[in-house]
Design an enzyme around this catalytic site. Structure first.
Site, short mmCIF file in Angstrom:
data_model
loop_
_atom_site.label_atom_id
_atom_site.label_comp_id
_atom_site.label_asym_id
_atom_site.label_seq_id
_atom_site.Cartn_x
_atom_site.Cartn_y
_atom_site.Cartn_z
N ARG A 83 -8.39 -3.63 -10.23
CA ARG A 83 -9.46 -2.70 -10.61
C ARG A 83 -10.35 -3.25 -11.73
O ARG A 83 -11.56 -3.10 -11.72
CB ARG A 83 -8.85 -1.37 -11.07
CG ARG A 83 -8.35 -0.54 -9.93
CD ARG A 83 -7.55 0.63 -10.41
NE ARG A 83 -6.26 0.22 -10.94
CZ ARG A 83 -5.33 1.06 -11.38
NH1 ARG A 83 -5.58 2.35 -11.37
NH2 ARG A 83 -4.18 0.63 -11.84
N ASN A 134 0.73 -8.82 -10.86
CA ASN A 134 -0.41 -7.91 -10.74
C ASN A 134 -0.04 -6.54 -11.33
O ASN A 134 1.10 -6.12 -11.28
CB ASN A 134 -0.79 -7.78 -9.26
CG ASN A 134 -1.70 -6.59 -8.96
OD1 ASN A 134 -1.31 -5.65 -8.27
ND2 ASN A 134 -2.91 -6.62 -9.48
N GLY A 135 -1.07 -5.88 -11.87
CA GLY A 135 -0.92 -4.52 -12.35
C GLY A 135 -1.37 -4.37 -13.79
O GLY A 135 -0.82 -4.98 -14.70
N LYS A 182 1.78 -9.53 -0.51
CA LYS A 182 1.51 -8.69 -1.68
C LYS A 182 2.40 -7.46 -1.57
O LYS A 182 2.33 -6.72 -0.59
CB LYS A 182 0.04 -8.30 -1.72
CG LYS A 182 -0.32 -7.54 -2.99
CD LYS A 182 -1.81 -7.64 -3.25
CE LYS A 182 -2.24 -6.77 -4.41
NZ LYS A 182 -2.27 -5.35 -4.05
N CYS A 186 0.85 -1.21 0.00
CA CYS A 186 0.00 0.00 0.00
C CYS A 186 0.88 1.26 0.00
O CYS A 186 1.77 1.40 0.85
CB CYS A 186 -0.94 0.00 1.21
SG CYS A 186 -2.06 1.41 1.17
C1 LIG Z 1 -9.48 1.54 -4.73
C2 LIG Z 1 -8.33 0.62 -4.50
C3 LIG Z 1 -8.25 -0.10 -3.32
C4 LIG Z 1 -7.17 -0.96 -3.09
N1 LIG Z 1 -7.12 -1.67 -1.92
C5 LIG Z 1 -6.09 -2.53 -1.70
C6 LIG Z 1 -6.04 -3.31 -0.50
O1 LIG Z 1 -6.92 -3.25 0.36
N2 LIG Z 1 -4.96 -4.14 -0.35
C7 LIG Z 1 -3.97 -4.25 -1.31
O2 LIG Z 1 -3.03 -5.03 -1.14
N3 LIG Z 1 -4.03 -3.54 -2.44
C8 LIG Z 1 -5.06 -2.70 -2.66
N4 LIG Z 1 -5.12 -2.01 -3.83
C9 LIG Z 1 -4.14 -2.31 -4.89
C10 LIG Z 1 -4.67 -3.39 -5.84
O3 LIG Z 1 -4.89 -4.61 -5.18
C11 LIG Z 1 -3.70 -3.61 -7.02
O4 LIG Z 1 -2.45 -4.04 -6.52
C12 LIG Z 1 -3.50 -2.36 -7.86
O5 LIG Z 1 -4.73 -1.72 -8.11
C13 LIG Z 1 -2.80 -2.69 -9.19
O6 LIG Z 1 -3.56 -3.55 -9.98
P1 LIG Z 1 -4.47 -2.99 -11.22
O7 LIG Z 1 -3.58 -2.05 -12.01
O8 LIG Z 1 -4.84 -4.23 -11.96
O9 LIG Z 1 -5.63 -2.29 -10.60
C14 LIG Z 1 -6.16 -1.12 -4.07
C15 LIG Z 1 -6.25 -0.37 -5.26
C16 LIG Z 1 -7.29 0.48 -5.48
C17 LIG Z 1 -7.34 1.25 -6.77
#
Ligand SMILES: Cc1cc2nc3c(=O)[nH]c(=O)nc-3n(C[C@H](O)[C@H](O)[C@H](O)COP(=O)(O)O)c2cc1C
Length: 323
Positions: free
Chosen positions: A236, A211-212, A150, A112
């Site tokens: 997302r 991831n990402g 993570k 985070c």
């Molecule tokens: C609104 C939001 C909330 C998230 N909450 C968490 C969370 O609670 N724990 C965590 O490890 N990552 C959290 N993330 C990160 C996502 O799990 C992920 O690693 C990140 O969005 C990248 O992946 P993406 O580009 O496919 O969205 C959050 C991301 C967003 C945008």
């Protein structure tokens, strides 16, 4: 690409002695990955889905918010919780606490990027304090549960630590690592750094998930090809378009979009109070309507809905008209 090929890339995987039905996972997403959502994505083919991050320290309050975050029941077969924190002893207490008894897997948030979280030494700050991160993993492992991590690839491009960090995770006893291929200062933007996810994969023998930025089948294949990862974690775009799980795993969808939404409404209504239900289902419905033409007026009406019964009628109407 046909399903035969899909299934070769995306199939069951063993993590810490537990069989995950597929290697396409749903990430923790604060404000989104509640119990009904996790059930839905698993039905659509996700191998597991995590609760949003839960403060290890705040478990001691055992309040309504914590109850909502941790809600699960027998309908959820593989139960995965994510913890956020900074202190090894707090993690150990949390991991052994009765509140987490039902969970099979504990994921530790080491990614985070939010300033308040970093200031408290939590989330991605742990990538800057590898000895403490190691103690946290060991503390969670003492619960006897499967432990996953993570993380990101580092704090910024000058402080890329993923190779050393991944090795530390393995040595400390972690069963799996998910690497969000961005640095902390990239937050949620920019192309993930595939080569650094690959570096993590090549550095350890435990499963590494990537991831990402995975928002389509094509991106999912690209991520697997470029990183050699054992699987992927959608975030997302898994929320915006849960059907992607079914497209990747070949799992048949038996419900229409309206059917999926109404089921979500019913399950949420059984488990949570009305305010929570309305907030969650409105978010989900507006994503489901995103690509539907002529739904602007409906979106306004959606946000005005003040009760579950009104919301149900509106969802039925929107999808009757728009298919
Ligand atoms: C609104 C939001 C909330 C998230 N909450 C968490 C969370 O609670 N724990 C965590 O490890 N990552 C959290 N993330 C990160 C996502 O799990 C992920 O690693 C990140 O969005 C990248 O992946 P993406 O580009 O496919 O969205 C959050 C991301 C967003 C945008």
């Amino acid at each position: 690409m046909d399903n035969a090929i899909n299934n070769k890339i995306f199939g069951p995987v063993m993590i810490g002695g537990i069989k995950f039905s597929s290697n396409v996972l749903m990430a923790p997403l604060a404000g989104y990955t509640c119990f009904p959502f996790r059930l839905m994505v698993k039905e659509l083919g996700a191998g597991s889905a995590y609760t949003e991050m839960v403060s290890a320290d705040a478990l001691k309050y055992n309040d309504r918010a914590t109850h909502n975050l941790l809600y699960t029941d027998d309908r959820e077969k593989l139960k995965c919780v994510q913890l956020l924190g900074a202190v090894p002893e707090t993690f150990e207490k949390a991991a052994k606490s009765g509140l987490l008894e039902k969970f099979d897997v504990i994921d530790i948030n080491m990614g985070c990027p939010v300033p308040n979280v970093i200031k408290s030494g939590e989330g991605c700050a742990l990538m800057d304090d590898i000895p403490r991160a190691s103690k946290i993993i060991e503390a969670c492992k003492r619960s006897g549960k499967v432990v996953s991590i993570k993380c990101r690839v580092g704090m910024n491009k000058k402080r890329i630590v993923i190779e050393e960090f991944a090795r530390m995770c393995e040595v400390s006893g972690a069963d799996m690592i998910t690497v969000h291929g961005r640095t902390r200062d990239m937050m949620y933007d920019g192309e993930p750094l595939f080569d650094l996810i690959k570096l993590a994969k090549d550095s350890v023998n435990i499963p590494v998930f990537a991831n990402g930025g995975i928002d389509s089948k094509e991106k999912a294949y690209e991520m697997m090809r470029q990183t050699g990862a054992d699987g992927i974690m959608l975030a997302r775009y898994g929320f915006e378009n849960p059907i992607l799980f079914s497209e990747l795993t070949g799992r048949e969808i038996t419900d229409t979009k309206a059917g999926l939404l109404l089921k979500q409404l019913d399950i949420a209504n059984e488990c949570f109070d009305e305010l929570y239900v309305l907030t969650y289902v409105k978010k989900l419905a507006s994503y489901f309507m995103k690509k539907m033409p002529g739904t602007k007026q409906y979106k306004l009406e959606l946000y005005k809905c003040g009760s579950v019964s009104e919301l149900r009628k509106l969802i039925e109407e929107i999808f009757r008209v728009n298919g």
